[in-house]
Design an enzyme around this catalytic site. Structure first.
Site, PDB file in Angstrom:
ATOM      1  CG  ASP A 144      -3.230   4.573  -3.067  1.00 38.98           C
ATOM      2  OD1 ASP A 144      -3.492   4.196  -1.909  1.00 38.98           O
ATOM      3  OD2 ASP A 144      -4.033   4.514  -4.015  1.00 38.98           O
ATOM      4  CG  HIS A 192      -6.869   5.194  -2.162  1.00 41.15           C
ATOM      5  ND1 HIS A 192      -6.439   4.211  -3.018  1.00 41.15           N
ATOM      6  CD2 HIS A 192      -8.175   4.920  -1.890  1.00 41.15           C
ATOM      7  CE1 HIS A 192      -7.455   3.364  -3.260  1.00 41.15           C
ATOM      8  NE2 HIS A 192      -8.505   3.773  -2.589  1.00 41.15           N
ATOM      9  CB  SER A 212     -11.105   2.842  -4.274  1.00 40.01           C
ATOM     10  OG  SER A 212     -10.563   1.961  -3.323  1.00 40.01           O
TER      11      SER A 212
END
Ligand SMILES: *[C@@H]1O[C@H](CO)[C@@H](O)[C@H](O)[C@H]1NC(C)=O
Length: 426
Positions: free
Chosen positions: A328, A363, A240
């Site tokens: 995601d 995610h 991320s």
């Protein structure tokens, strides 16, 4: 019910293992054709109970093997050797938005596996089990060393594999939730990489995108300069926001030369000074689901075509593995990866890029058998509490965690251990 001459026996092999190692759970000495529930229970460090269970029927010998037999119901169904771990979820009545995360990697995650008579769905703690076994799941293999790093203004933890070395190295960067997360770095050291878990955002603070790259370059150099590390075999692993940092370092740094990079659920466009500014600018694109969980995905769409608004990925100089999920909900990870691929292609560097996409995957792609959390509390200090939707469906997400970890380790093995250094002077 008929009398049993011997009580049922429950065994777990190995009962002490690394978190990414499979185990075998076996129940013997049951009557044949007997319905039982195999249950796992874990008390987290923040004092929440997590459980998983499967419904089985013993075979003609009176045995149930979780790795070979089919679960007919429970938190997972079908033949799922590791369902007792990946389908762990907070027990009914728990707070919303919990996340299971091991903060103290010097102790194992303890999982109490038990077998119960009949096909139960609740009130496990009111039942006396037929048998139970306590298993240990470790991030740190025996002999891995853990060292606090507080030099040169750094805040991080270095993990060193057992043995004489030299080893390749990895800088491990987590995302915008901040804090010092050690579990993945500890596990990577268990697989032979000197790994530095680096804190770069203090938990609870709104992360800023005005990141000080010098800080990361210094951290990279700490790994590179370590006497047990082969200096030209140091990579970067980001998830991320950690991927955003990694992309910047890989494409722009003139100070460091990562040998390869692994990025999970990464984004290369973040033209804001902070996450707060991103939200303010895109309020019309901030959606919530039926549970009022925040969906951030659309805030990053459309992906700008203006190169000045993103990292110029055509400038990368080392192999890059991108791992992302089609479901995601925080970032459009697959679209972002495709945009990255176009830039890499335009620069004639296709050979440097490997992409792995997974359906039904969100995610938060963690190491194997980590429970899937579809939505968790984010930035705990904001009021009211924000629960972010990460996405993913439990079964495909868990499969993706298992498969991607194998691919990540193989990629790191290949680029940090096996391949000769293209820059080495012969
Ligand atoms: C494991 O759980 C069972 C109940 O399911 C309990 O009887 C047993 O004491 C627990 N074992 C440990 C070591 O906590």
């Amino acid at each position: 019910t008929r009398e049993q001459a011997y009580p049922p026996i429950l065994s777990v092999y190995p009962s002490r293992a690394l978190v990414d190692e499979a185990f075998k759970v076996l129940v013997e000495n049951l009557p044949p054709g007997c319905p039982v529930t195999v249950h796992s229970l874990h008390l987290s460090e923040d004092d929440n109970y997590w459980e998983a269970y499967g419904h089985y029927i013993s075979d003609h010998r009176g045995s149930v093997s979780v790795s070979e037999d089919v679960s007919f119901g429970g938190t997972y169904t079908g033949k799922e050797p590791m369902g007792l771990l990946w389908s762990l979820r907070p027990v009914p009545g728990s707070r919303q938005g919990l996340r299971l995360r091991k903060m103290n990697v010097c102790t194992p995650m303890l999982v109490n596996i038990s077998v119960h008579c009949g096909h139960l769905v609740e009130a496990f703690r009111d039942q006396t089990p037929l048998a139970s076994v306590l298993t240990e799941r470790w991030y740190m293999a025996p002999g891995v060393k853990r060292i606090d790093i507080r030099e040169r203004g750094m805040r991080g933890t270095l993990f060193i594999p057992p043995g004489p070395g030299p080893f390749p190295g990895l800088l491990d960067l987590w995302g915008g939730g901040g804090g010092l997360l050690e579990h993945r770095a500890a596990l990577l050291a268990s697989h032979g990489f000197v790994s530095l878990a680096l804190e770069y955002l203090t938990s609870g603070e709104i992360p800023t995108a005005r990141l000080d790259y010098n800080y990361f370059e210094k951290a990279f150099n700490i790994i590179q300069d370590h006497p047990l590390v082969t200096p030209d075999r140091v990579g970067i692993f980001g998830l991320s926001l950690g991927s955003f940092v990694t992309f910047n370092l890989a494409a722009k740094s003139t100070i460091i030369n990562p040998r390869c990079c692994v990025c999970i659920s990464g984004f290369h466009c973040h033209p804001y000074r902070s996450m707060g500014e991103m939200i303010q600018t895109n309020l019309n694109k901030l959606h919530v689901d039926e549970n009022n969980y925040q969906i951030w995905r659309d805030m990053s769409l459309p992906i700008p075509s203006d190169i000045s608004k993103k990292v110029d990925m055509g400038k990368i100089k080392c192999p890059l593995l991108l791992v992302c999920g089609h479901d995601d909900q925080s970032y459009p990870a697959v679209e972002l990866a495709e945009d990255i691929a176009q830039m890499v292609h335009a620069a004639g560097k296709d050979h440097l890029l490997t992409k792995v996409f997974y359906h039904g995957t969100g995610h938060m792609i963690e190491p194997p058998y980590s429970p899937h959390f579809r939505a968790t509390t984010f930035m705990a200090k904001t009021k009211p509490k924000v629960i972010l939707l990460w996405g993913g469906q439990t079964k495909p997400h868990s499969d993706a965690q298992e498969d991607s970890w194998k691919k990540i380790l193989a990629f790191l093995q290949h680029h940090l251990y096996s391949t000769p250094n293209p820059r080495a002077k012969m």
